[in-house]
Design a protein around this motif. Sequence first.
Motif, PDB file in Angstrom:
ATOM      1  N   LEU A  84       3.268   8.495 -10.068  1.00  0.00           N
ATOM      2  CA  LEU A  84       3.173   8.065  -8.673  1.00  0.00           C
ATOM      3  C   LEU A  84       2.456   9.107  -7.833  1.00  0.00           C
ATOM      4  CD1 LEU A  84       3.992   6.302  -6.202  1.00  0.00           C
ATOM      5  CD2 LEU A  84       6.153   7.565  -6.184  1.00  0.00           C
ATOM      6  N   ILE A  85       2.763  10.383  -8.048  1.00  0.00           N
ATOM      7  CA  ILE A  85       2.103  11.455  -7.293  1.00  0.00           C
ATOM      8  C   ILE A  85       0.594  11.412  -7.518  1.00  0.00           C
ATOM      9  CG2 ILE A  85       1.838  13.954  -7.093  1.00  0.00           C
ATOM     10  CD1 ILE A  85       4.789  14.232  -7.733  1.00  0.00           C
ATOM     11  N   GLY A  86       0.193  11.224  -8.776  1.00  0.00           N
ATOM     12  CA  GLY A  86      -1.229  11.186  -9.088  1.00  0.00           C
ATOM     13  C   GLY A  86      -1.945  10.012  -8.443  1.00  0.00           C
ATOM     14  N   PHE A  87      -1.400   8.809  -8.614  1.00  0.00           N
ATOM     15  CA  PHE A  87      -2.052   7.622  -8.058  1.00  0.00           C
ATOM     16  C   PHE A  87      -1.987   7.607  -6.526  1.00  0.00           C
ATOM     17  CE2 PHE A  87      -1.618   5.882 -12.361  1.00  0.00           C
ATOM     18  CZ  PHE A  87      -2.847   5.261 -12.499  1.00  0.00           C
ATOM     19  N   ASN A  90      -4.580  10.005  -5.228  1.00  0.00           N
ATOM     20  CA  ASN A  90      -5.903   9.403  -5.383  1.00  0.00           C
ATOM     21  C   ASN A  90      -6.140   8.312  -4.346  1.00  0.00           C
ATOM     22  OD1 ASN A  90      -8.448   8.914  -6.919  1.00  0.00           O
ATOM     23  ND2 ASN A  90      -7.472   6.957  -7.352  1.00  0.00           N
ATOM     24  N   SER A  91      -5.098   7.502  -4.105  1.00  0.00           N
ATOM     25  CA  SER A  91      -5.218   6.447  -3.098  1.00  0.00           C
ATOM     26  C   SER A  91      -5.448   7.024  -1.710  1.00  0.00           C
ATOM     27  CB  SER A  91      -3.950   5.588  -3.109  1.00  0.00           C
ATOM     28  OG  SER A  91      -3.972   4.624  -2.085  1.00  0.00           O
ATOM     29  N   SER A  92      -4.720   8.081  -1.379  1.00  0.00           N
ATOM     30  CA  SER A  92      -4.881   8.717  -0.065  1.00  0.00           C
ATOM     31  C   SER A  92      -6.281   9.292   0.097  1.00  0.00           C
ATOM     32  CB  SER A  92      -3.835   9.826   0.114  1.00  0.00           C
ATOM     33  OG  SER A  92      -2.541   9.297   0.116  1.00  0.00           O
ATOM     34  N   VAL A 109     -10.258   1.258  -3.044  1.00  0.00           N
ATOM     35  CA  VAL A 109      -8.907   1.719  -2.713  1.00  0.00           C
ATOM     36  C   VAL A 109      -7.834   0.883  -3.391  1.00  0.00           C
ATOM     37  CG1 VAL A 109      -7.269   2.112  -0.817  1.00  0.00           C
ATOM     38  CG2 VAL A 109      -9.699   2.569  -0.474  1.00  0.00           C
ATOM     39  N   LEU A 110      -8.043  -0.422  -3.456  1.00  0.00           N
ATOM     40  CA  LEU A 110      -6.994  -1.349  -3.875  1.00  0.00           C
ATOM     41  C   LEU A 110      -6.392  -1.049  -5.244  1.00  0.00           C
ATOM     42  CD1 LEU A 110      -5.407  -3.760  -2.917  1.00  0.00           C
ATOM     43  CD2 LEU A 110      -7.112  -5.267  -3.947  1.00  0.00           C
ATOM     44  N   PRO A 111      -7.173  -0.706  -6.290  1.00  0.00           N
ATOM     45  CA  PRO A 111      -6.542  -0.418  -7.596  1.00  0.00           C
ATOM     46  C   PRO A 111      -5.534   0.725  -7.551  1.00  0.00           C
ATOM     47  CG  PRO A 111      -8.899  -0.789  -7.870  1.00  0.00           C
ATOM     48  CD  PRO A 111      -8.654  -0.700  -6.400  1.00  0.00           C
ATOM     49  N   SER A 112      -5.908   1.842  -6.909  1.00  0.00           N
ATOM     50  CA  SER A 112      -4.995   2.977  -6.806  1.00  0.00           C
ATOM     51  C   SER A 112      -3.793   2.636  -5.935  1.00  0.00           C
ATOM     52  CB  SER A 112      -5.716   4.190  -6.226  1.00  0.00           C
ATOM     53  OG  SER A 112      -6.743   4.631  -7.080  1.00  0.00           O
ATOM     54  N   THR A 114      -2.521  -0.364  -5.453  1.00  0.00           N
ATOM     55  CA  THR A 114      -1.675  -1.286  -6.212  1.00  0.00           C
ATOM     56  C   THR A 114      -0.840  -0.534  -7.246  1.00  0.00           C
ATOM     57  OG1 THR A 114      -3.302  -3.066  -5.944  1.00  0.00           O
ATOM     58  CG2 THR A 114      -1.669  -3.315  -7.703  1.00  0.00           C
ATOM     59  N   ALA A 115      -1.458   0.410  -7.945  1.00  0.00           N
ATOM     60  CA  ALA A 115      -0.734   1.211  -8.936  1.00  0.00           C
ATOM     61  C   ALA A 115       0.378   2.025  -8.271  1.00  0.00           C
ATOM     62  CB  ALA A 115      -1.702   2.139  -9.668  1.00  0.00           C
ATOM     63  N   THR A 116       0.099   2.560  -7.086  1.00  0.00           N
ATOM     64  CA  THR A 116       1.112   3.322  -6.356  1.00  0.00           C
ATOM     65  C   THR A 116       2.316   2.465  -6.010  1.00  0.00           C
ATOM     66  OG1 THR A 116      -0.569   4.785  -5.393  1.00  0.00           O
ATOM     67  CG2 THR A 116       1.551   4.660  -4.266  1.00  0.00           C
ATOM     68  N   LEU A 117       2.065   1.257  -5.505  1.00  0.00           N
ATOM     69  CA  LEU A 117       3.164   0.358  -5.147  1.00  0.00           C
ATOM     70  C   LEU A 117       3.949  -0.082  -6.375  1.00  0.00           C
ATOM     71  CD1 LEU A 117       1.386  -1.837  -2.428  1.00  0.00           C
ATOM     72  CD2 LEU A 117       3.148  -0.092  -2.068  1.00  0.00           C
ATOM     73  N   MET A 118       3.257  -0.343  -7.472  1.00  0.00           N
ATOM     74  CA  MET A 118       3.939  -0.745  -8.704  1.00  0.00           C
ATOM     75  C   MET A 118       4.816   0.391  -9.236  1.00  0.00           C
ATOM     76  SD  MET A 118       3.341  -3.880  -9.420  1.00  0.00           S
ATOM     77  CE  MET A 118       3.920  -3.888 -11.118  1.00  0.00           C
ATOM     78  N   LEU A 119       4.316   1.618  -9.168  1.00  0.00           N
ATOM     79  CA  LEU A 119       5.069   2.761  -9.671  1.00  0.00           C
ATOM     80  C   LEU A 119       6.298   3.052  -8.815  1.00  0.00           C
ATOM     81  CD1 LEU A 119       2.135   5.113 -10.694  1.00  0.00           C
ATOM     82  CD2 LEU A 119       3.872   4.193 -12.224  1.00  0.00           C
ATOM     83  N   THR A 120       6.161   2.962  -7.492  1.00  0.00           N
ATOM     84  CA  THR A 120       7.331   3.184  -6.641  1.00  0.00           C
ATOM     85  C   THR A 120       8.336   2.059  -6.805  1.00  0.00           C
ATOM     86  OG1 THR A 120       8.062   3.789  -4.413  1.00  0.00           O
ATOM     87  CG2 THR A 120       6.415   2.053  -4.564  1.00  0.00           C
ATOM     88  N   LEU A 121       7.854   0.842  -7.093  1.00  0.00           N
ATOM     89  CA  LEU A 121       8.751  -0.278  -7.368  1.00  0.00           C
ATOM     90  C   LEU A 121       9.557  -0.024  -8.643  1.00  0.00           C
ATOM     91  CD1 LEU A 121       9.742  -3.190  -6.888  1.00  0.00           C
ATOM     92  CD2 LEU A 121       7.731  -3.984  -8.142  1.00  0.00           C
TER      93      LEU A 121
END
Length: 210
Positions: A84-87, A90-92, A109-112, A114-121
């Motif tokens: 999550l920290i990595g994605f 990168n998103s920021s 932006v959207l792929p990173s 989306t990955a961030t939201l999925m990981l925090t979920l």
Amino acid sequence: MFVLSTFSAAVSLQDALAGFIDYDGPGGSLEFYSTMTGWRHWILAVNDSLQVILGDGLLIYRCYVLYSKSWRATVVPAALWLALIGFSSNSSYREVVLPEGKQLTDSSVLPSLTATLMLTLLTSVVTTYLITRRLLQVSANSMNGRDTIPIKLHVLSRVAIIFLETGLIYTLSVIASLAVYLWGGHLHYAASLGMIHVVVSDLVKATLRK
């Protein structure tokens, strides 16, 4: 967490006043938000990432303490948190360098994001399950007389319910945010701000009501 949340609310309020009250150009408030540049454009992206990283980190730490400070119990959520920290970073970064006129739903932006939201979920679901499981396990041991430390069972039940409630609220907020981002509408501005306050309110509720 509280400082970051207050700062986010203050900047967002200023943007809302500028976009809905002060801005009188063509396109209205949507045009204002779509073309917004400068530090106010990217500071919220960095702030959002910090909030999510800190929120999930605190949740994992609570899990770590409940399992008698055993890292083996938290290896899965910890691995998700590191990803999550990595994605999120990168998103920021991609949001900071986003060209003028582009939105958060841009393909860069959207792929990173989306990955961030999925990981925090996933982190929220796994950690909430581990915490609730541990609390119920301690409660069962106490009822069976295997735990010599006196524990009020109704307190454990209440704490377990609190974690389930906050975990469910946060999970639903992440799902809603993910749906809004993937849909590509302008609601992602509200979703981004709303998710941050859900993180903070969940932490406050889980801390004060214990």
